[in-house]
Motif scaffolding. Structure first.
Motif, PDB file in Angstrom:
ATOM      1  N   ALA A  34       0.831  -1.212   0.000  1.00 35.87           N
ATOM      2  CA  ALA A  34       0.000   0.000   0.000  1.00 35.87           C
ATOM      3  C   ALA A  34       0.861   1.255   0.000  1.00 35.87           C
ATOM      4  O   ALA A  34       0.563   2.228  -0.708  1.00 35.87           O
ATOM      5  CB  ALA A  34      -0.946   0.004   1.199  1.00 35.87           C
ATOM      6  N   THR A  35       1.954   1.225   0.742  1.00 35.35           N
ATOM      7  CA  THR A  35       2.851   2.382   0.795  1.00 35.35           C
ATOM      8  C   THR A  35       3.586   2.560  -0.528  1.00 35.35           C
ATOM      9  O   THR A  35       3.705   3.674  -1.039  1.00 35.35           O
ATOM     10  CB  THR A  35       3.855   2.228   1.957  1.00 35.35           C
ATOM     11  OG1 THR A  35       3.113   2.141   3.183  1.00 35.35           O
ATOM     12  CG2 THR A  35       4.812   3.390   2.019  1.00 35.35           C
ATOM     13  N   VAL A  36       4.076   1.464  -1.093  1.00 41.70           N
ATOM     14  CA  VAL A  36       4.760   1.522  -2.393  1.00 41.70           C
ATOM     15  C   VAL A  36       3.778   2.004  -3.465  1.00 41.70           C
ATOM     16  O   VAL A  36       4.125   2.827  -4.315  1.00 41.70           O
ATOM     17  CB  VAL A  36       5.370   0.151  -2.768  1.00 41.70           C
ATOM     18  CG1 VAL A  36       5.986   0.193  -4.165  1.00 41.70           C
ATOM     19  CG2 VAL A  36       6.411  -0.282  -1.731  1.00 41.70           C
ATOM     20  N   TRP A  37       2.546   1.533  -3.395  1.00 38.40           N
ATOM     21  CA  TRP A  37       1.520   1.912  -4.364  1.00 38.40           C
ATOM     22  C   TRP A  37       1.279   3.414  -4.375  1.00 38.40           C
ATOM     23  O   TRP A  37       1.085   4.013  -5.433  1.00 38.40           O
ATOM     24  CB  TRP A  37       0.224   1.168  -4.073  1.00 38.40           C
ATOM     25  CG  TRP A  37      -0.895   1.552  -4.988  1.00 38.40           C
ATOM     26  CD1 TRP A  37      -1.988   2.315  -4.690  1.00 38.40           C
ATOM     27  CD2 TRP A  37      -1.027   1.211  -6.369  1.00 38.40           C
ATOM     28  NE1 TRP A  37      -2.793   2.464  -5.789  1.00 38.40           N
ATOM     29  CE2 TRP A  37      -2.226   1.796  -6.836  1.00 38.40           C
ATOM     30  CE3 TRP A  37      -0.253   0.465  -7.258  1.00 38.40           C
ATOM     31  CZ2 TRP A  37      -2.669   1.658  -8.147  1.00 38.40           C
ATOM     32  CZ3 TRP A  37      -0.695   0.326  -8.564  1.00 38.40           C
ATOM     33  CH2 TRP A  37      -1.881   0.918  -9.001  1.00 38.40           C
ATOM     34  N   GLU A  38       1.294   4.048  -3.223  1.00 40.83           N
ATOM     35  CA  GLU A  38       1.084   5.494  -3.143  1.00 40.83           C
ATOM     36  C   GLU A  38       2.067   6.238  -4.043  1.00 40.83           C
ATOM     37  O   GLU A  38       1.725   7.259  -4.633  1.00 40.83           O
ATOM     38  CB  GLU A  38       1.257   5.981  -1.704  1.00 40.83           C
ATOM     39  CG  GLU A  38       0.126   5.618  -0.787  1.00 40.83           C
ATOM     40  CD  GLU A  38       0.385   6.053   0.649  1.00 40.83           C
ATOM     41  OE1 GLU A  38       1.170   7.007   0.857  1.00 40.83           O
ATOM     42  OE2 GLU A  38      -0.194   5.433   1.554  1.00 40.83           O
ATOM     43  N   THR A  39       3.280   5.720  -4.155  1.00 45.54           N
ATOM     44  CA  THR A  39       4.307   6.347  -4.979  1.00 45.54           C
ATOM     45  C   THR A  39       4.198   5.911  -6.435  1.00 45.54           C
ATOM     46  O   THR A  39       4.158   6.734  -7.340  1.00 45.54           O
ATOM     47  CB  THR A  39       5.703   6.013  -4.415  1.00 45.54           C
ATOM     48  OG1 THR A  39       5.781   6.513  -3.079  1.00 45.54           O
ATOM     49  CG2 THR A  39       6.806   6.627  -5.258  1.00 45.54           C
ATOM     50  N   VAL A  40       4.137   4.613  -6.667  1.00 47.70           N
ATOM     51  CA  VAL A  40       4.183   4.064  -8.031  1.00 47.70           C
ATOM     52  C   VAL A  40       2.940   4.387  -8.841  1.00 47.70           C
ATOM     53  O   VAL A  40       3.009   4.552 -10.058  1.00 47.70           O
ATOM     54  CB  VAL A  40       4.428   2.539  -7.986  1.00 47.70           C
ATOM     55  CG1 VAL A  40       4.327   1.897  -9.353  1.00 47.70           C
ATOM     56  CG2 VAL A  40       5.787   2.245  -7.382  1.00 47.70           C
ATOM     57  N   SER A  41       1.797   4.487  -8.190  1.00 41.15           N
ATOM     58  CA  SER A  41       0.546   4.698  -8.930  1.00 41.15           C
ATOM     59  C   SER A  41       0.441   6.089  -9.549  1.00 41.15           C
ATOM     60  O   SER A  41      -0.347   6.301 -10.465  1.00 41.15           O
ATOM     61  CB  SER A  41      -0.658   4.441  -8.024  1.00 41.15           C
ATOM     62  OG  SER A  41      -0.687   5.379  -6.961  1.00 41.15           O
ATOM     63  N   ASP A  42       1.239   7.026  -9.089  1.00 42.16           N
ATOM     64  CA  ASP A  42       1.248   8.368  -9.683  1.00 42.16           C
ATOM     65  C   ASP A  42       2.289   8.366 -10.806  1.00 42.16           C
ATOM     66  O   ASP A  42       3.438   8.736 -10.608  1.00 42.16           O
ATOM     67  CB  ASP A  42       1.584   9.426  -8.630  1.00 42.16           C
ATOM     68  CG  ASP A  42       1.537  10.841  -9.200  1.00 42.16           C
ATOM     69  OD1 ASP A  42       1.302  11.007 -10.429  1.00 42.16           O
ATOM     70  OD2 ASP A  42       1.756  11.790  -8.423  1.00 42.16           O
TER      71      ASP A  42
ATOM     72  N   PHE B 243      -4.578  -0.835 -13.857  1.00 42.31           N
ATOM     73  CA  PHE B 243      -4.519  -0.017 -12.645  1.00 42.31           C
ATOM     74  C   PHE B 243      -5.180  -0.814 -11.538  1.00 42.31           C
ATOM     75  O   PHE B 243      -6.379  -0.718 -11.303  1.00 42.31           O
ATOM     76  CB  PHE B 243      -5.228   1.319 -12.883  1.00 42.31           C
ATOM     77  CG  PHE B 243      -4.894   2.374 -11.866  1.00 42.31           C
ATOM     78  CD1 PHE B 243      -3.766   3.165 -12.026  1.00 42.31           C
ATOM     79  CD2 PHE B 243      -5.705   2.577 -10.767  1.00 42.31           C
ATOM     80  CE1 PHE B 243      -3.453   4.148 -11.092  1.00 42.31           C
ATOM     81  CE2 PHE B 243      -5.402   3.560  -9.829  1.00 42.31           C
ATOM     82  CZ  PHE B 243      -4.271   4.345  -9.996  1.00 42.31           C
ATOM     83  N   ASP B 244      -4.398  -1.674 -10.893  1.00 42.83           N
ATOM     84  CA  ASP B 244      -4.846  -2.551  -9.813  1.00 42.83           C
ATOM     85  C   ASP B 244      -4.279  -2.029  -8.508  1.00 42.83           C
ATOM     86  O   ASP B 244      -3.092  -2.258  -8.228  1.00 42.83           O
ATOM     87  CB  ASP B 244      -4.293  -3.964 -10.015  1.00 42.83           C
ATOM     88  CG  ASP B 244      -5.227  -4.905 -10.696  1.00 42.83           C
ATOM     89  OD1 ASP B 244      -6.427  -4.682 -10.619  1.00 42.83           O
ATOM     90  OD2 ASP B 244      -4.725  -5.874 -11.284  1.00 42.83           O
ATOM     91  N   PRO B 245      -5.043  -1.312  -7.699  1.00 43.74           N
ATOM     92  CA  PRO B 245      -4.497  -0.740  -6.469  1.00 43.74           C
ATOM     93  C   PRO B 245      -3.692  -1.741  -5.634  1.00 43.74           C
ATOM     94  O   PRO B 245      -4.127  -2.864  -5.393  1.00 43.74           O
ATOM     95  CB  PRO B 245      -5.738  -0.257  -5.728  1.00 43.74           C
ATOM     96  CG  PRO B 245      -6.689   0.096  -6.841  1.00 43.74           C
ATOM     97  CD  PRO B 245      -6.454  -0.976  -7.877  1.00 43.74           C
ATOM     98  N   ALA B 246      -2.495  -1.292  -5.250  1.00 44.15           N
ATOM     99  CA  ALA B 246      -1.532  -2.053  -4.447  1.00 44.15           C
ATOM    100  C   ALA B 246      -1.027  -3.311  -5.142  1.00 44.15           C
ATOM    101  O   ALA B 246      -0.384  -4.146  -4.521  1.00 44.15           O
ATOM    102  CB  ALA B 246      -2.096  -2.381  -3.069  1.00 44.15           C
ATOM    103  N   ARG B 247      -1.294  -3.435  -6.458  1.00 48.28           N
ATOM    104  CA  ARG B 247      -0.831  -4.619  -7.196  1.00 48.28           C
ATOM    105  C   ARG B 247      -0.046  -4.291  -8.463  1.00 48.28           C
ATOM    106  O   ARG B 247       1.020  -4.833  -8.666  1.00 48.28           O
ATOM    107  CB  ARG B 247      -2.015  -5.502  -7.555  1.00 48.28           C
ATOM    108  CG  ARG B 247      -2.731  -5.991  -6.292  1.00 48.28           C
ATOM    109  CD  ARG B 247      -3.581  -7.136  -6.563  1.00 48.28           C
ATOM    110  NE  ARG B 247      -2.801  -8.139  -7.261  1.00 48.28           N
ATOM    111  CZ  ARG B 247      -3.211  -9.347  -7.501  1.00 48.28           C
ATOM    112  NH1 ARG B 247      -4.376  -9.720  -7.102  1.00 48.28           N
ATOM    113  NH2 ARG B 247      -2.469 -10.203  -8.155  1.00 48.28           N
ATOM    114  N   ALA B 248      -0.594  -3.402  -9.330  1.00 48.15           N
ATOM    115  CA  ALA B 248       0.094  -3.135 -10.593  1.00 48.15           C
ATOM    116  C   ALA B 248      -0.471  -1.910 -11.291  1.00 48.15           C
ATOM    117  O   ALA B 248      -1.650  -1.607 -11.194  1.00 48.15           O
ATOM    118  CB  ALA B 248      -0.017  -4.340 -11.529  1.00 48.15           C
ATOM    119  N   VAL B 249       0.431  -1.243 -12.013  1.00 50.67           N
ATOM    120  CA  VAL B 249       0.045  -0.166 -12.922  1.00 50.67           C
ATOM    121  C   VAL B 249       0.835  -0.388 -14.211  1.00 50.67           C
ATOM    122  O   VAL B 249       1.989  -0.812 -14.173  1.00 50.67           O
ATOM    123  CB  VAL B 249       0.320   1.240 -12.324  1.00 50.67           C
ATOM    124  CG1 VAL B 249       1.787   1.463 -12.032  1.00 50.67           C
ATOM    125  CG2 VAL B 249      -0.232   2.334 -13.240  1.00 50.67           C
ATOM    126  N   ALA B 250       0.187  -0.158 -15.345  1.00 50.69           N
ATOM    127  CA  ALA B 250       0.852  -0.343 -16.637  1.00 50.69           C
ATOM    128  C   ALA B 250       0.279   0.619 -17.657  1.00 50.69           C
ATOM    129  O   ALA B 250      -0.901   0.982 -17.585  1.00 50.69           O
ATOM    130  CB  ALA B 250       0.676  -1.780 -17.133  1.00 50.69           C
TER     131      ALA B 250
END
Length: 152
Positions: free
Chosen positions: A18-26, A74-81
């Motif tokens: 969840a913490t990593v996602w906050e950064t990577v998802s943007d 765009f899968d929260p806390a899992r993947a963005v592509a």
């Protein structure tokens, strides 16, 4: 013609998915970490999620070029592509929980070089040479993301 290199690397991040996602998802922040990406601008009103359109600006040496991409996962806390129209490449960042925190994997999927890549190849030092640089660059990107997340 040569085939694209498989490009993939992973890093362990001492933080929850969840913490990593906050950064990577943007994805507009990729320019902070990528050696080649200089800027990403969201096009339209959709700020995040599948279908978000992006305008990127890349630089390699003296060569500067724009790209247009669409977020395809765009899968929260899992993947963005996102898929880049000009090259046909799909860039993804996948998160997997581990005992330490999160394994973050960056990957470029490209079945073949596009016509655009072939035309640009002489300007960017050759498609194969660029692939080698991108493979090193994704490792750099992951290390920079790891540092940003772990520093808070």
């Amino acid at each position: 013609m040569n085939q694209p290199l498989p490009i993939s690397a992973s890093v362990e991040v001492a933080a929850s998915p969840a913490t990593v996602w906050e950064t990577v998802s943007d994805v507009t922040r990729m320019s902070e970490w990528s050696p080649e990406c200089r800027r990403i601008i969201v096009l339209g009103s959709k700020r995040s999620g599948v279908g978000t359109r992006l305008l990127g600006l890349n630089r390699r040496g003296w060569a500067v070029w724009p790209t247009t991409s669409t977020v395809v996962r765009f899968d929260p806390a899992r993947a963005v592509a996102w898929r880049t129209r000009e090259s046909g490449a799909t860039w993804s960042y996948e998160l997997e929980p581990t005992a330490v925190g999160t394994r973050l994997t960056g990957r470029r999927e490209l079945p073949r070089f596009s016509v655009g890549t072939t035309v640009m190849a002489p300007l960017i030092g050759g498609a194969v040479g660029h692939d080698e640089e991108l493979a090193a660059g994704i490792r750099t990107t992951l290390e920079r993301i790891k540092g940003a997340v772990e520093r808070g």
